[in-house]
Design a protein around this motif. Structure first.
Motif, PDB file in Angstrom:
ATOM      1  N   PHE A 172      41.141  33.606  44.645  1.00 51.50           N
ATOM      2  CA  PHE A 172      40.095  34.619  44.498  1.00 51.50           C
ATOM      3  C   PHE A 172      39.005  34.382  45.544  1.00 51.50           C
ATOM      4  O   PHE A 172      38.815  33.251  46.037  1.00 51.50           O
ATOM      5  CB  PHE A 172      39.488  34.582  43.089  1.00 51.50           C
ATOM      6  CG  PHE A 172      38.694  33.336  42.788  1.00 51.50           C
ATOM      7  CD1 PHE A 172      37.314  33.308  42.964  1.00 51.50           C
ATOM      8  CD2 PHE A 172      39.326  32.178  42.335  1.00 51.50           C
ATOM      9  CE1 PHE A 172      36.593  32.162  42.693  1.00 51.50           C
ATOM     10  CE2 PHE A 172      38.610  31.034  42.074  1.00 51.50           C
ATOM     11  CZ  PHE A 172      37.241  31.028  42.244  1.00 51.50           C
ATOM     12  N   THR A 231      41.266  43.101  50.694  1.00 51.60           N
ATOM     13  CA  THR A 231      40.252  44.059  50.250  1.00 51.60           C
ATOM     14  C   THR A 231      40.776  45.492  50.290  1.00 51.60           C
ATOM     15  O   THR A 231      40.068  46.409  49.864  1.00 51.60           O
ATOM     16  CB  THR A 231      39.004  43.946  51.129  1.00 51.60           C
ATOM     17  OG1 THR A 231      39.338  44.227  52.506  1.00 51.60           O
ATOM     18  CG2 THR A 231      38.415  42.537  51.046  1.00 51.60           C
ATOM     19  N   THR A 269      34.609  44.933  40.240  1.00 50.41           N
ATOM     20  CA  THR A 269      33.220  45.034  40.707  1.00 50.41           C
ATOM     21  C   THR A 269      32.310  44.416  39.657  1.00 50.41           C
ATOM     22  O   THR A 269      32.444  44.698  38.460  1.00 50.41           O
ATOM     23  CB  THR A 269      32.835  46.499  40.937  1.00 50.41           C
ATOM     24  OG1 THR A 269      33.738  47.073  41.891  1.00 50.41           O
ATOM     25  CG2 THR A 269      31.412  46.614  41.460  1.00 50.41           C
ATOM     26  N   TYR A 288      41.160  43.657  41.882  1.00 48.29           N
ATOM     27  CA  TYR A 288      39.742  43.401  42.160  1.00 48.29           C
ATOM     28  C   TYR A 288      38.919  43.906  40.982  1.00 48.29           C
ATOM     29  O   TYR A 288      39.379  44.696  40.145  1.00 48.29           O
ATOM     30  CB  TYR A 288      39.300  44.095  43.455  1.00 48.29           C
ATOM     31  CG  TYR A 288      39.004  45.562  43.297  1.00 48.29           C
ATOM     32  CD1 TYR A 288      37.693  46.019  43.129  1.00 48.29           C
ATOM     33  CD2 TYR A 288      40.030  46.509  43.297  1.00 48.29           C
ATOM     34  CE1 TYR A 288      37.428  47.373  42.977  1.00 48.29           C
ATOM     35  CE2 TYR A 288      39.765  47.847  43.152  1.00 48.29           C
ATOM     36  CZ  TYR A 288      38.463  48.287  42.993  1.00 48.29           C
ATOM     37  OH  TYR A 288      38.192  49.627  42.826  1.00 48.29           O
ATOM     38  N   TYR A 330      47.951  41.954  43.310  1.00 45.50           N
ATOM     39  CA  TYR A 330      46.590  42.035  43.846  1.00 45.50           C
ATOM     40  C   TYR A 330      45.737  42.832  42.870  1.00 45.50           C
ATOM     41  O   TYR A 330      46.219  43.741  42.186  1.00 45.50           O
ATOM     42  CB  TYR A 330      46.561  42.714  45.213  1.00 45.50           C
ATOM     43  CG  TYR A 330      47.275  41.952  46.312  1.00 45.50           C
ATOM     44  CD1 TYR A 330      46.607  40.994  47.064  1.00 45.50           C
ATOM     45  CD2 TYR A 330      48.619  42.196  46.597  1.00 45.50           C
ATOM     46  CE1 TYR A 330      47.257  40.308  48.087  1.00 45.50           C
ATOM     47  CE2 TYR A 330      49.275  41.519  47.607  1.00 45.50           C
ATOM     48  CZ  TYR A 330      48.587  40.568  48.346  1.00 45.50           C
ATOM     49  OH  TYR A 330      49.226  39.881  49.340  1.00 45.50           O
ATOM     50  N   GLN A 351      32.053  42.299  44.860  1.00 48.74           N
ATOM     51  CA  GLN A 351      33.356  42.466  44.233  1.00 48.74           C
ATOM     52  C   GLN A 351      34.128  41.140  44.293  1.00 48.74           C
ATOM     53  O   GLN A 351      33.995  40.373  45.246  1.00 48.74           O
ATOM     54  CB  GLN A 351      34.177  43.563  44.929  1.00 48.74           C
ATOM     55  CG  GLN A 351      33.579  44.948  44.797  1.00 48.74           C
ATOM     56  CD  GLN A 351      34.375  45.991  45.568  1.00 48.74           C
ATOM     57  OE1 GLN A 351      34.971  45.686  46.604  1.00 48.74           O
ATOM     58  NE2 GLN A 351      34.393  47.215  45.072  1.00 48.74           N
ATOM     59  N   THR A 399      42.861  46.621  48.388  1.00 48.47           N
ATOM     60  CA  THR A 399      42.986  47.071  47.003  1.00 48.47           C
ATOM     61  C   THR A 399      41.803  47.935  46.598  1.00 48.47           C
ATOM     62  O   THR A 399      41.914  48.796  45.719  1.00 48.47           O
ATOM     63  CB  THR A 399      43.073  45.863  46.056  1.00 48.47           C
ATOM     64  OG1 THR A 399      41.954  45.008  46.294  1.00 48.47           O
ATOM     65  CG2 THR A 399      44.354  45.090  46.316  1.00 48.47           C
ATOM     66  N   SER A 400      40.643  47.715  47.237  1.00 45.95           N
ATOM     67  CA  SER A 400      39.476  48.572  47.034  1.00 45.95           C
ATOM     68  C   SER A 400      39.241  49.345  48.327  1.00 45.95           C
ATOM     69  O   SER A 400      40.194  49.840  48.926  1.00 45.95           O
ATOM     70  CB  SER A 400      38.262  47.702  46.659  1.00 45.95           C
ATOM     71  OG  SER A 400      37.106  48.486  46.512  1.00 45.95           O
ATOM     72  N   PHE A 437      37.875  39.707  44.422  1.00 48.51           N
ATOM     73  CA  PHE A 437      39.261  40.073  44.718  1.00 48.51           C
ATOM     74  C   PHE A 437      40.179  38.948  44.254  1.00 48.51           C
ATOM     75  O   PHE A 437      39.897  37.758  44.485  1.00 48.51           O
ATOM     76  CB  PHE A 437      39.442  40.336  46.215  1.00 48.51           C
ATOM     77  CG  PHE A 437      38.761  41.588  46.681  1.00 48.51           C
ATOM     78  CD1 PHE A 437      39.443  42.798  46.700  1.00 48.51           C
ATOM     79  CD2 PHE A 437      37.434  41.567  47.100  1.00 48.51           C
ATOM     80  CE1 PHE A 437      38.826  43.951  47.134  1.00 48.51           C
ATOM     81  CE2 PHE A 437      36.804  42.708  47.528  1.00 48.51           C
ATOM     82  CZ  PHE A 437      37.500  43.914  47.534  1.00 48.51           C
TER      83      PHE A 437
END
Length: 565
Positions: A350, A476, A435, A433, A431, A412, A478-479, A414
């Protein structure tokens, strides 16, 4: 709570800051004679037990007193007063009874230094020719005595056998606890910490030290020798009147409690005579004078003042504040578990991504990897429990005033879940994430994950046999990556993924800013961005939401008028 009219045989606990050497207890015991138990038979006319008239007896029966059952005939001029023994004990004061005097008088019965010490004291006592008491004596902390009444039995059956724990408790030496491991390395002059946290083969000493509460306690027993004058004193004639314990925390326990205004305690001997004795316990410690009390109060006041100054020097006199216009966010988190993944032996990598206007100190660790954990089936789900803690703190400061109406991006976290087998084959399991919540407090979150799908059967076979699978070049993705310069929404059309398991997180978030203090003191509405992040967000208020709607509507109308013109 015991009735005031009855004796309380329970244990009373007292806490005192005074040295235990100043403790004094006064014990008074008397034999209850026939005069006190059976009413006197009077020869003259009188009233009986139920109020009937008693006829006058002959002159040979005048003033005949009923003597106690089992006692020998006494002379007419013998004393009828009960036997009273009174003594004031100091803490850990040794008082001998007749059996101990006979035992320690002979030097051949002394086998250790303590016996030799008692032998010298008994010899000196015999030279003086006087004993401190007649029936009262004591067992101190070093004596070989165990009060059988302290054994915790579950029933009143005489055939009950003590449990394993109760046997071990009686063998625990709860006195003079020492730091054995320091003594082990005393010759080297250093103290080596224990590197191995697990003891594979614990010894009996380890069990006594770790499996049972081992509080240092000093014990003193106040006893009474209730043997008759015609018989020789034995161990069976010794009775425990009071047990006093004092631990290292200043707690004094007295069993039974002081009598105060309650009646005396009663003991009936188990011999054939069945004699009855009554005894009282009272606190006899000297009271401090007013001058000594003031001096002690002044001493404690100075001690507490020095301790406060020491703590202040260590911690600091002022509460640590963040600069004006800055928000500090402290996150104390835990990666609890992961479940429903394809392979076993999981671990999680992470890292924390900070958006614009957010910063962190260089000493902060914003990434980490958990330990590898094998899964366990719970409710038909394969679960791996990590219980991996982490913490970090970040700061937010926006020096630009033009974006006050726009909520900033929050940091965030991850996650990348991976697996490894006994052949060291690595596989990407998913994967995801999350916030960070904008409100402080405790949050329990569930992060759903996915992984990129392979292009065909070859990728699936390679993943199964030799490990490896398609991975993201930038996790990142994933977002919305920070480097993405387009809209806030990124299109992922055509990207194939496979749904995987989920990761459970626990977050404890704390916000600190001077803006919160300003709002509390001024009681005014603070419309800054820090106010929104601190849980006093505009979106939490219906009025604020309506204000934002009106502003957006005016901007839309202005844009339409511009296009129309």
């Amino acid at each position: 709570m015991a009735d005031e009219s009855e004796a309380d045989f329970g244990t009373a606990y007292y806490r005192s800051r005074d040295p235990i050497k100043n403790f004094r207890i006064r014990v008074t015991i008397k034999r209850v004679t026939g005069l006190s138990l059976v009413p006197t038979f009077s020869g003259g006319g009188g009233v009986g037990l139920v109020g009937e008239d008693i006829p006058q007896a002959g002159p040979s029966h005048d003033n005949v007193e009923m003597r106690p059952i089992g006692s020998k005939q006494t002379n007419n001029n013998a004393s009828t007063s009960p036997e009273v023994d009174d003594y004031t004990y100091k803490w850990q004061e040794k008082v001998f009874n007749q059996r101990e005097i006979d035992l320690y008088s002979d030097a051949q019965n002394c086998f250790n230094p303590l016996d030799q010490k008692y032998h010298e004291e008994v010899v000196e006592l015999k030279e003086n020719g006087t004993r401190k008491t007649k029936r009262l004596f004591s067992y101190v902390d070093h004596d070989r005595f165990t009060n059988m009444d302290e054994q915790c039995l579950m029933t009143t059956s005489p055939t009950e056998q003590p449990s394993y724990l109760s046997e071990r408790m009686t063998n625990v030496r709860r006195r003079k606890q020492r730091e054995r491991r320091k003594e082990r390395y005393a010759d080297a002059g250093v103290f080596l910490p224990k590197s191995n946290l697990m003891v594979d083969v614990p010894t009996e000493e380890d069990k006594r030290a770790t499996h049972v509460i081992d509080t240092p306690v000093q014990t003193m027993h106040i006893m009474a020798d209730l043997a008759s004058a015609e018989e020789k004193s034995t161990v069976t004639d010794e009775y425990v009147l009071c047990t006093i314990k004092y631990d290292a925390h200043g707690v004094l326990s007295v069993t039974p409690d002081f009598n105060h205004h309650r009646p005396a305690y009663t003991i009936i001997t188990e011999s054939g005579r069945r004699d009855t004795y009554e005894y009282t316990l009272s606190l006899a410690s000297e009271k401090m004078s007013r001058r000594e009390q003031d001096r002690e109060s002044k001493m404690y006041k100075e001690l507490y003042q020095r301790h406060t100054e020491y703590i202040g020097a260590m911690v600091g006199h002022e509460f640590e504040q963040v600069p004006t216009g800055m928000l500090r966010m402290c996150v104390f988190g835990e990666i609890v578990s992961a479940k429903n993944f394809e392979y076993d032996n999981l671990y999680v990598h992470f890292f924390v991504e900070l958006p614009q206007y957010w910063s962190a100190d260089r000493s902060q660790q914003l990434s980490g990897v958990t330990q590898t954990c094998a899964t366990k089936e719970i409710d038909k789900e394969d679960v791996a429990f990590f219980s991996y803690p982490f913490e970090f703190e970040v700061f937010y400061k926006n020096e630009e005033t033009s974006d006050n109406d726009v909520l900033p991006g929050l940091p965030q976290i991850f996650l990348e879940v991976l697996s490894i087998d006994s052949w060291l084959r690595y596989r990407t399991e998913g994967y995801g994430y999350i916030t960070l919540p904008s409100t402080p407090g405790m949050h329990t979150l569930e992060v759903n994950t996915w992984r990129p799908a392979g292009r065909g059967a070859n990728d699936d076979l390679r993943r199964f046999f030799i490990g490896g699978s398609p991975e993201l070049e930038d996790p990142t993705y994933t977002s919305v990556p920070i480097t993405y310069e387009g809209d806030k929404v990124i299109s992922k059309f055509g990207f194939k993924t496979v749904t995987m398991g989920s990761v459970s997180l626990k977050l404890n978030i704390l916000h600190q800013s001077q803006t919160f203090m300003d709002r509390a003191t001024s009681r005014k509405r603070v419309g800054t961005l820090l106010d929104k992040l601190g849980g006093l967000s505009m979106q939490a208020s219906v009025t604020s939401v309506l204000e934002l709607f009106q502003r957006a509507r005016k901007r839309m109308q202005a844009a339409r008028e511009t296009l129309a013109s």
